[in-house]
Design a protein around this motif. Structure first.
Motif, PDB file in Angstrom:
ATOM      1  N   TYR A  59       2.933  12.194  -1.568  1.00 41.23           N
ATOM      2  CA  TYR A  59       2.528  12.118  -2.973  1.00 41.23           C
ATOM      3  C   TYR A  59       3.721  11.950  -3.911  1.00 41.23           C
ATOM      4  N   ALA A  60       4.800  12.694  -3.701  1.00 43.57           N
ATOM      5  CA  ALA A  60       5.978  12.606  -4.576  1.00 43.57           C
ATOM      6  C   ALA A  60       6.566  11.191  -4.566  1.00 43.57           C
ATOM      7  N   GLU A  61       6.574  10.557  -3.403  1.00 40.98           N
ATOM      8  CA  GLU A  61       7.108   9.193  -3.306  1.00 40.98           C
ATOM      9  C   GLU A  61       6.171   8.189  -3.974  1.00 40.98           C
ATOM     10  N   GLN A  62       4.853   8.403  -3.855  1.00 39.89           N
ATOM     11  CA  GLN A  62       3.900   7.550  -4.565  1.00 39.89           C
ATOM     12  C   GLN A  62       4.134   7.637  -6.067  1.00 39.89           C
ATOM     13  N   MET A  63       4.334   8.840  -6.575  1.00 43.36           N
ATOM     14  CA  MET A  63       4.561   9.027  -8.010  1.00 43.36           C
ATOM     15  C   MET A  63       5.869   8.380  -8.454  1.00 43.36           C
ATOM     16  N   ARG A  64       6.896   8.437  -7.598  1.00 48.74           N
ATOM     17  CA  ARG A  64       8.172   7.787  -7.928  1.00 48.74           C
ATOM     18  C   ARG A  64       7.959   6.290  -8.102  1.00 48.74           C
ATOM     19  N   TRP A  65       7.213   5.676  -7.184  1.00 52.75           N
ATOM     20  CA  TRP A  65       6.930   4.245  -7.283  1.00 52.75           C
ATOM     21  C   TRP A  65       6.143   3.939  -8.551  1.00 52.75           C
TER      22      TRP A  65
ATOM     23  N   ARG B  38      10.813   4.564 -10.780  1.00 54.02           N
ATOM     24  CA  ARG B  38      12.122   5.213 -10.811  1.00 54.02           C
ATOM     25  C   ARG B  38      12.788   5.083  -9.449  1.00 54.02           C
ATOM     26  N   CYS B  39      14.106   4.944  -9.452  1.00 55.46           N
ATOM     27  CA  CYS B  39      14.851   4.895  -8.197  1.00 55.46           C
ATOM     28  C   CYS B  39      14.938   6.315  -7.630  1.00 55.46           C
ATOM     29  N   PRO B  40      15.261   6.468  -6.336  1.00 52.56           N
ATOM     30  CA  PRO B  40      15.317   7.802  -5.734  1.00 52.56           C
ATOM     31  C   PRO B  40      16.296   8.745  -6.441  1.00 52.56           C
ATOM     32  N   VAL B  41      17.432   8.234  -6.909  1.00 52.31           N
ATOM     33  CA  VAL B  41      18.426   9.087  -7.577  1.00 52.31           C
ATOM     34  C   VAL B  41      17.875   9.643  -8.886  1.00 52.31           C
ATOM     35  N   HIS B  42      17.279   8.789  -9.712  1.00 50.99           N
ATOM     36  CA  HIS B  42      16.745   9.248 -10.984  1.00 50.99           C
ATOM     37  C   HIS B  42      15.479  10.092 -10.815  1.00 50.99           C
ATOM     38  N   ALA B  43      14.712   9.826  -9.789  1.00 50.47           N
ATOM     39  CA  ALA B  43      13.506  10.627  -9.545  1.00 50.47           C
ATOM     40  C   ALA B  43      13.879  12.054  -9.161  1.00 50.47           C
ATOM     41  N   ALA B  44      15.048  12.243  -8.515  1.00 47.40           N
ATOM     42  CA  ALA B  44      15.497  13.572  -8.096  1.00 47.40           C
ATOM     43  C   ALA B  44      16.129  14.354  -9.242  1.00 47.40           C
TER      44      ALA B  44
ATOM     45  N   ASP C 118       0.835  -1.193   0.000  1.00 47.80           N
ATOM     46  CA  ASP C 118       0.000   0.000   0.000  1.00 47.80           C
ATOM     47  C   ASP C 118       0.878   1.254   0.000  1.00 47.80           C
ATOM     48  N   LEU C 119       0.738   2.063  -1.048  1.00 54.59           N
ATOM     49  CA  LEU C 119       1.490   3.311  -1.155  1.00 54.59           C
ATOM     50  C   LEU C 119       0.757   4.486  -0.510  1.00 54.59           C
ATOM     51  N   GLY C 120      -0.456   4.267  -0.031  1.00 51.49           N
ATOM     52  CA  GLY C 120      -1.311   5.344   0.450  1.00 51.49           C
ATOM     53  C   GLY C 120      -0.750   6.189   1.572  1.00 51.49           C
ATOM     54  N   ARG C 121       0.135   5.668   2.384  1.00 52.78           N
ATOM     55  CA  ARG C 121       0.673   6.436   3.510  1.00 52.78           C
ATOM     56  C   ARG C 121       1.936   7.204   3.140  1.00 52.78           C
ATOM     57  N   LEU C 122       2.420   7.018   1.920  1.00 51.30           N
ATOM     58  CA  LEU C 122       3.617   7.731   1.484  1.00 51.30           C
ATOM     59  C   LEU C 122       3.258   9.128   0.996  1.00 51.30           C
TER      60      LEU C 122
END
Length: 86
Positions: A31-37, A41-47, A25-29
């Motif tokens: 919004y930006a982290e939900q969109m990354r998932w 995309r990995c955190p480095v490329h998402a940034a 469940d991504l609901g507790r993350l």
């Protein structure tokens, strides 16, 4: 966070007898982290806004009858300190 949810049909799909399945469940993350998932995309490329993707996201509509091998009715075992990630 892993949670158990009903494996209910959507848009004319037939129901399965299992009833529940484990989902991440991504609901507790945030919004930006939900969109990354969702864009896979990995955190480095998402940034990095202009980072090139070597492959397109591979999302497919989940169908409980076609994807039965992916249905698990128990939560995965978690490692202490990983906050529900498995």
């Amino acid at each position: 966070m892993w949670t158990l949810l009903p494996a209910s049909p959507q848009r004319g799909q037939l129901a399965l007898p299992a009833g529940i399945m484990a989902v991440y469940d991504l609901g507790r993350l945030p919004y930006a982290e939900q969109m990354r998932w969702r864009t896979q995309r990995c955190p480095v490329h998402a940034a990095t806004p202009g980072a090139a993707d070597l492959a397109l996201a591979g999302w497919e509509v989940f169908d409980p009858l076609l994807h039965t091998e992916h249905i698990h009715t128990r939560l995965p075992h978690t490692t202490p300190g990983r906050h529900g990630k498995a």
